[in-house]
Scaffold this motif. Structure first.
Motif, mmCIF file in Angstrom:
data_model
loop_
_atom_site.group_PDB
_atom_site.id
_atom_site.type_symbol
_atom_site.label_atom_id
_atom_site.label_comp_id
_atom_site.label_asym_id
_atom_site.label_seq_id
_atom_site.Cartn_x
_atom_site.Cartn_y
_atom_site.Cartn_z
ATOM 1 N N UNK A 1 -14.058 -12.487 -67.060
ATOM 2 C CA UNK A 1 -14.544 -11.108 -67.115
ATOM 3 C C UNK A 1 -13.385 -10.130 -67.318
ATOM 4 N N UNK A 2 -12.343 -10.269 -66.519
ATOM 5 C CA UNK A 2 -11.226 -9.320 -66.570
ATOM 6 C C UNK A 2 -10.443 -9.432 -67.877
ATOM 7 N N UNK A 3 -10.222 -10.662 -68.340
ATOM 8 C CA UNK A 3 -9.484 -10.847 -69.597
ATOM 9 C C UNK A 3 -10.283 -10.317 -70.774
ATOM 10 N N UNK A 4 -11.589 -10.619 -70.803
ATOM 11 C CA UNK A 4 -12.443 -10.119 -71.883
ATOM 12 C C UNK A 4 -12.448 -8.599 -71.908
ATOM 13 N N UNK A 5 -12.583 -7.993 -70.740
ATOM 14 C CA UNK A 5 -12.606 -6.530 -70.662
ATOM 15 C C UNK A 5 -11.307 -5.944 -71.207
ATOM 16 N N UNK A 6 -10.177 -6.528 -70.825
ATOM 17 C CA UNK A 6 -8.885 -6.025 -71.296
ATOM 18 C C UNK A 6 -8.774 -6.137 -72.813
ATOM 19 N N UNK A 7 -9.148 -7.296 -73.364
ATOM 20 C CA UNK A 7 -9.011 -7.509 -74.809
ATOM 21 C C UNK A 7 -9.998 -6.646 -75.593
ATOM 22 N N UNK A 8 -11.222 -6.496 -75.090
ATOM 23 C CA UNK A 8 -12.166 -5.604 -75.754
ATOM 24 C C UNK A 8 -11.627 -4.174 -75.798
ATOM 25 N N UNK A 9 -11.005 -3.740 -74.699
ATOM 26 C CA UNK A 9 -10.465 -2.387 -74.664
ATOM 27 C C UNK A 9 -9.303 -2.239 -75.649
ATOM 28 N N UNK B 1 -8.989 -3.837 -78.445
ATOM 29 C CA UNK B 1 -9.611 -3.752 -79.768
ATOM 30 C C UNK B 1 -10.170 -2.356 -80.016
ATOM 31 N N UNK B 2 -10.853 -1.798 -79.024
ATOM 32 C CA UNK B 2 -11.414 -0.451 -79.188
ATOM 33 C C UNK B 2 -10.323 0.578 -79.446
ATOM 34 N N UNK B 3 -9.239 0.472 -78.706
ATOM 35 C CA UNK B 3 -8.125 1.404 -78.879
ATOM 36 C C UNK B 3 -7.576 1.337 -80.292
ATOM 37 N N UNK B 4 -7.615 0.141 -80.880
ATOM 38 C CA UNK B 4 -7.108 -0.059 -82.240
ATOM 39 C C UNK B 4 -8.163 0.224 -83.307
ATOM 40 N N UNK B 5 -9.360 0.666 -82.891
ATOM 41 C CA UNK B 5 -10.403 1.015 -83.853
ATOM 42 C C UNK B 5 -11.314 -0.121 -84.252
ATOM 43 N N UNK B 6 -11.262 -1.239 -83.514
ATOM 44 C CA UNK B 6 -12.143 -2.380 -83.799
ATOM 45 C C UNK B 6 -13.272 -2.346 -82.782
ATOM 46 N N UNK B 7 -14.461 -1.922 -83.203
ATOM 47 C CA UNK B 7 -15.542 -1.655 -82.261
ATOM 48 C C UNK B 7 -16.166 -2.945 -81.738
ATOM 49 N N UNK B 8 -16.661 -2.864 -80.513
ATOM 50 C CA UNK B 8 -17.311 -4.002 -79.865
ATOM 51 C C UNK B 8 -18.282 -3.482 -78.815
ATOM 52 N N UNK B 9 -18.967 -4.403 -78.152
ATOM 53 C CA UNK B 9 -20.063 -3.987 -77.270
ATOM 54 C C UNK B 9 -19.613 -3.591 -75.872
ATOM 55 N N UNK B 10 -18.345 -3.726 -75.529
ATOM 56 C CA UNK B 10 -17.864 -3.458 -74.186
ATOM 57 C C UNK B 10 -17.927 -1.961 -73.851
ATOM 58 N N UNK B 11 -18.417 -1.649 -72.652
ATOM 59 C CA UNK B 11 -18.420 -0.273 -72.147
ATOM 60 C C UNK B 11 -17.458 -0.147 -70.971
#
Length: 235
Positions: free
Chosen positions: A48-56, A58-68
């Protein structure tokens, strides 16, 4: 909350907001289409924690995903998507099935990333798909395939850089995609040592599910190492 779906390692709950879901990560480890299975205490928290970090990242770099956002140690809040019945595998170097299928020596670094696609069906052994098959079967359009390829390419660039900063090689990883209610395609599911092959640059030690898959032992220490390095890399 109602359970939408339950897999080997996650439970998906519908929230009161129809456009949002909760993902709960179990302590289950599986391999070889669930033939090998075990409960590993604490694993779900690290995933959970690793996925959340990596999703964030990606979002910061402009690669959208489903993580809130994360809800607690085992749960994250995500946008609800219609998950596509396919997955994209991104390979930066040779490992696993690609070695067996093509006789390539494990560890061979490719001159450019290799992208392949599978139909998600354990009963059919996740068979190979190409773009024409995916379109003909009604899974995606050609325009959506072009977008998926672009997103996978961008995600690989971002994640490779993130892990490089932590002294970890991103050997390969799987991506799943979903459609939002407005039809927009984004990355879904998870990105973690369960879905990536990660190797310590200094020692060659696997820091991923291969430790469970091939009886290398101490999977929790490996996942903890990944999380610790990612967090330090952020500072």
């Amino acid at each position: 909350m109602d359970i939408i779906a339950e897999g080997h390692s996650k439970i998906i709950y519908q929230t009161p907001d129809n456009d949002r879901i909760e993902m709960y990560f179990k302590d289950t480890a599986t391999a070889f289409h669930n033939i090998k299975r075990a409960k590993i205490i604490g694993k779900g928290q690290y995933v959970n924690k690793i996925s959340a970090f990596l999703f964030q990242q990606l979002k910061t770099a402009g690669v959208d995903n489903h993580f809130i956002e994360t809800i607690d140690d085992r749960r994250m809040l995500c946008l609800k998507t219609e998950v596509l019945p396919l997955r994209v595998i991104v390979r930066n170097s040779a490992a696993g099935s690609v070695c067996a299928r093509f006789g390539i020596k494990e560890g061979t670094v490719f001159s450019e990333p290799v992208y392949e696609m599978n139909y998600k069906s354990e009963t059919l052994d996740n068979p190979f798909l190409n773009e024409h098959m995916a379109v003909a079967f009604g899974f995606v359009t050609h325009d959506e395939m072009a977008l998926i390829s672009h997103i996978a390419h961008q995600a690989n660039k971002v994640l490779t850089e993130v892990f490089n900063k932590c002294g970890i090689s991103l050997v390969d990883f799987k991506l799943e995609f979903g459609r939002l209610s407005n039809g927009t395609l984004i990355i879904a599911d998870e990105i973690s040592p369960d879905t990536c092959r990660l190797v310590d640059k200094a020692t060659g030690t696997h820091l991923d599910k291969d430790r469970f898959r091939h009886d290398m032992g101490d999977i929790i220490n490996a996942y903890q190492t990944v999380l610790t390095r990612l967090n330090y890399g952020r500072l």
